[in-house]
Design a protein around this motif. Structure first.
Motif, PDB file in Angstrom:
ATOM      1  N   THR A   1       0.834  -1.203   0.000  1.00  0.00           N
ATOM      2  CA  THR A   1       0.000   0.000   0.000  1.00  0.00           C
ATOM      3  C   THR A   1       0.867   1.250   0.000  1.00  0.00           C
ATOM      4  O   THR A   1       0.616   2.211  -0.733  1.00  0.00           O
ATOM      5  CB  THR A   1      -0.926   0.010   1.241  1.00  0.00           C
ATOM      6  N   LEU A   2       1.922   1.213   0.829  1.00  0.00           N
ATOM      7  CA  LEU A   2       2.836   2.348   0.916  1.00  0.00           C
ATOM      8  C   LEU A   2       3.523   2.594  -0.419  1.00  0.00           C
ATOM      9  O   LEU A   2       3.669   3.733  -0.880  1.00  0.00           O
ATOM     10  CB  LEU A   2       3.882   2.080   2.006  1.00  0.00           C
TER      11      LEU A   2
ATOM     12  N   ARG B   1       1.095   4.091  -2.880  1.00  0.00           N
ATOM     13  CA  ARG B   1       0.856   5.493  -2.536  1.00  0.00           C
ATOM     14  C   ARG B   1       2.036   6.355  -2.995  1.00  0.00           C
ATOM     15  O   ARG B   1       1.866   7.438  -3.552  1.00  0.00           O
ATOM     16  CB  ARG B   1       0.644   5.622  -1.024  1.00  0.00           C
ATOM     17  N   MET B   2       3.242   5.834  -2.762  1.00  0.00           N
ATOM     18  CA  MET B   2       4.452   6.544  -3.164  1.00  0.00           C
ATOM     19  C   MET B   2       4.484   6.726  -4.687  1.00  0.00           C
ATOM     20  O   MET B   2       4.795   7.809  -5.193  1.00  0.00           O
ATOM     21  CB  MET B   2       5.676   5.740  -2.708  1.00  0.00           C
TER      22      MET B   2
ATOM     23  N   ILE C   1       1.957   9.361  -5.773  1.00  0.00           N
ATOM     24  CA  ILE C   1       2.425  10.718  -5.474  1.00  0.00           C
ATOM     25  C   ILE C   1       3.467  11.160  -6.499  1.00  0.00           C
ATOM     26  O   ILE C   1       3.377  12.248  -7.081  1.00  0.00           O
ATOM     27  CB  ILE C   1       3.007  10.800  -4.045  1.00  0.00           C
TER      28      ILE C   1
ATOM     29  N   ALA D   1      -1.616  16.012  -4.043  1.00  0.00           N
ATOM     30  CA  ALA D   1      -2.444  15.222  -3.119  1.00  0.00           C
ATOM     31  C   ALA D   1      -3.794  14.902  -3.754  1.00  0.00           C
ATOM     32  O   ALA D   1      -4.286  13.766  -3.678  1.00  0.00           O
ATOM     33  CB  ALA D   1      -2.634  15.965  -1.802  1.00  0.00           C
TER      34      ALA D   1
ATOM     35  N   THR E   1      -4.147  11.196  -2.098  1.00  0.00           N
ATOM     36  CA  THR E   1      -3.460  11.151  -0.796  1.00  0.00           C
ATOM     37  C   THR E   1      -3.638  12.499  -0.092  1.00  0.00           C
ATOM     38  O   THR E   1      -4.400  13.353  -0.547  1.00  0.00           O
ATOM     39  CB  THR E   1      -1.955  10.865  -0.982  1.00  0.00           C
ATOM     40  N   GLN E   2      -2.890  12.678   0.998  1.00  0.00           N
ATOM     41  CA  GLN E   2      -2.948  13.927   1.746  1.00  0.00           C
ATOM     42  C   GLN E   2      -1.582  14.600   1.715  1.00  0.00           C
ATOM     43  O   GLN E   2      -0.558  13.943   1.462  1.00  0.00           O
ATOM     44  CB  GLN E   2      -3.371  13.656   3.185  1.00  0.00           C
TER      45      GLN E   2
ATOM     46  N   ASP F   1       1.159  12.945   3.593  1.00  0.00           N
ATOM     47  CA  ASP F   1       1.821  11.816   2.933  1.00  0.00           C
ATOM     48  C   ASP F   1       2.950  12.307   2.026  1.00  0.00           C
ATOM     49  O   ASP F   1       4.016  11.675   1.941  1.00  0.00           O
ATOM     50  CB  ASP F   1       0.810  11.021   2.100  1.00  0.00           C
TER      51      ASP F   1
ATOM     52  N   ARG G   1       5.865  13.354   4.175  1.00  0.00           N
ATOM     53  CA  ARG G   1       6.576  12.185   4.700  1.00  0.00           C
ATOM     54  C   ARG G   1       7.504  11.594   3.629  1.00  0.00           C
ATOM     55  O   ARG G   1       8.649  11.235   3.908  1.00  0.00           O
ATOM     56  CB  ARG G   1       5.559  11.134   5.169  1.00  0.00           C
ATOM     57  N   LEU G   2       6.995  11.507   2.403  1.00  0.00           N
ATOM     58  CA  LEU G   2       7.798  10.985   1.293  1.00  0.00           C
ATOM     59  C   LEU G   2       9.023  11.863   1.046  1.00  0.00           C
ATOM     60  O   LEU G   2      10.137  11.363   0.878  1.00  0.00           O
ATOM     61  CB  LEU G   2       6.944  10.891   0.034  1.00  0.00           C
TER      62      LEU G   2
END
Length: 457
Positions: free
Chosen positions: A369-370, A373-374, A377, A401, A406-407, A410, A413-414
């Protein structure tokens, strides 16, 4: 992870020995008792355990060991050597026929994984040795056996020969003839199995053996059935004189007793091990490396080989050049994470690192999932933003986002992870690795330019 329970118990036994400056014969015998119990709990054959402990004890109570500066290390060395010998001493290669095709007959009980692992092995030979294998469907009894072979064959881009529900002996003979005509230099015969060993099964397998005279007969056994795997191996060897064993589901058996017993009981080597469900998760069985893993010494050679197979060498060279010029981008970051994921789970990798217990990372993996998401983005950024993340102001982050589902948190954080990796890799560019780390990660002559292939240093 295979042998995890055994590894922990042996480590505990050796820890007690390390705590003593000098060892007496009684100390050694106490340690041997613990080793004996650990092996029995790992489902190793009683006769094999008895012989193993006797051999280790005989060498461990010698004057050279008891009077050594570090007797505990000497004993660990002896146990390592004996474990290696117990599993065959050295890796056993697949015999290749002098005149093609090489015919490999896959045999075993139903459910052991013959179809999948025969295909895995064919895929391995295609990838690593440039072979042109053919899969032959000789199992006419199990529902969907032919269809399963065709599915895995298609996934690996390997042709499948089948004649439906006709005589398996005729199918095997015709498959070899087909290989001769179509330039296939290896034939893997997927034969039928039963839920248990019976004379009808053995008669059919003997008939196939007589008809095609296979180069090798490989027995596929499920490591998770423990001593039953050893008993099956002995029965098949008595009937067919097998050449070697493919041990499947080794990644799922924490005890691993089958691997330690098969060679001693049958005299036939374990040649390959299935270490996962994916079609590329099969590897040559190296007794010395497995012994090192059992004793918590890691297996850096296998880790390096896995990296060599996973990482694209051309991309690695391009990445090294980018790092030297401080041009490591978010696209490069994503590519590295994706390739690292292809090496397998963190638990599997941890088992190859010296002093790291796989249980410490139990359940850990490269989060799918991560990663998705990465990817979302990074792919929602413009090429200019991927090249220079400093362009990412508040409004751009909100746009990304929204585009990636995503937000903003996120994205932040990336970017933080990316900055940390950039800072770390700056230390390693230009060959500035510490000497001890450079030695651990590879030596000259292995085609790795002194580092882990594909990694940015």
């Amino acid at each position: 992870m295979a042998f995890e329970g055994l590894s922990e118990k042996l480590t505990a036994a050796f820890k007690k020995l390390r705590g003593k400056g000098r060892l007496s014969e009684a100390d050694v015998k106490e340690a041997m008792r613990e080793i004996r119990l650990a092996l029995l709990e790992a489902d190793v054959s009683f006769k094999v355990v008895k012989q193993f402990v006797a051999q280790v004890t005989e060498k461990a109570v010698g004057a050279d060991v008891l009077e050594a500066l570090s007797p505990a290390q000497q004993i660990i060395k002896i146990v390592n050597q004996e474990l290696t010998e117990l599993m065959g001493g050295s890796s056993a290669k697949l015999t290749i026929a002098s005149k093609p095709p090489t015919v490999i007959m896959m045999v075993g009980l139903q459910g052991a994984g013959k179809t999948t692992n025969g295909a895995k092995l064919a895929g391995l030979m295609k990838r690593q040795s440039g072979k042109r294998p053919l899969l032959a469907a000789c199992d006419i009894y199990r529902p969907a056996a032919i269809q399963q072979l065709e599915v895995v064959g298609k996934q690996l881009d390997i042709p499948v020969f089948q004649m439906g529900q006709t005589n398996p002996v005729d199918i095997a003979r015709a498959a070899v003839e087909h290989a001769l005509k179509h330039g296939n230099d290896m034939v893997f015969l997927d034969t039928a199995g039963r839920l248990h060993v019976d004379e009808e099964l053995m008669d059919e397998l003997r008939a196939i053996k007589a008809a095609v005279e296979p180069t090798e007969i490989l027995l596929v056994v499920d490591a998770m059935i423990g001593q039953d795997a050893v008993n099956a191996a002995k029965a098949f060897d008595d009937a067919l004189d097998i050449d070697g064993v493919v041990l499947t589901k080794l990644d799922g058996d924490a005890r691993g007793g089958a691997a330690l017993s098969i060679k001693a009981v049958t005299g036939k080597p374990i040649k390959f091990a299935g270490v996962g469900e994916k079609l590329d998760q099969i590897e040559v069985f190296h007794p010395d490396r497995m012994a090192s893993r059992i004793l918590g010494m890691g297996d850096m050679l296998s880790l390096i080989e896995k990296a060599e197979q996973t990482f694209d060498q051309q991309k690695a060279l391009e990445l090294q050049e980018k790092l030297r010029k401080n041009k490591f981008t978010l696209t490069d970051f994503y590519e590295q994470m994706k390739q690292l994921k292809n090496m397998g789970s963190l638990t599997e990798i941890a088992g190859m690192l010296p002093g790291v217990k796989a249980s410490d990372l139990e359940g850990a993996s490269m989060d799918e999932t991560l990663l998705r998401r990465m990817e979302a983005i990074i792919l929602s950024m413009t090429p200019a933003e991927r090249e220079d993340p400093k362009l990412l102001n508040s409004s751009r982050k909100k746009r990304i986002a929204a585009g990636s589902g995503t937000q903003v948190v996120d994205i932040n954080r990336l970017l933080k992870q990316f900055e940390m990796l950039q800072a770390m890799t700056k230390q390693f560019t230009g060959g500035k690795l510490p000497k001890n780390l450079r030695r651990m990660m590879g030596k000259k002559g292995r085609g790795m330019r002194g580092g882990m292939p594909g990694m940015p240093f």
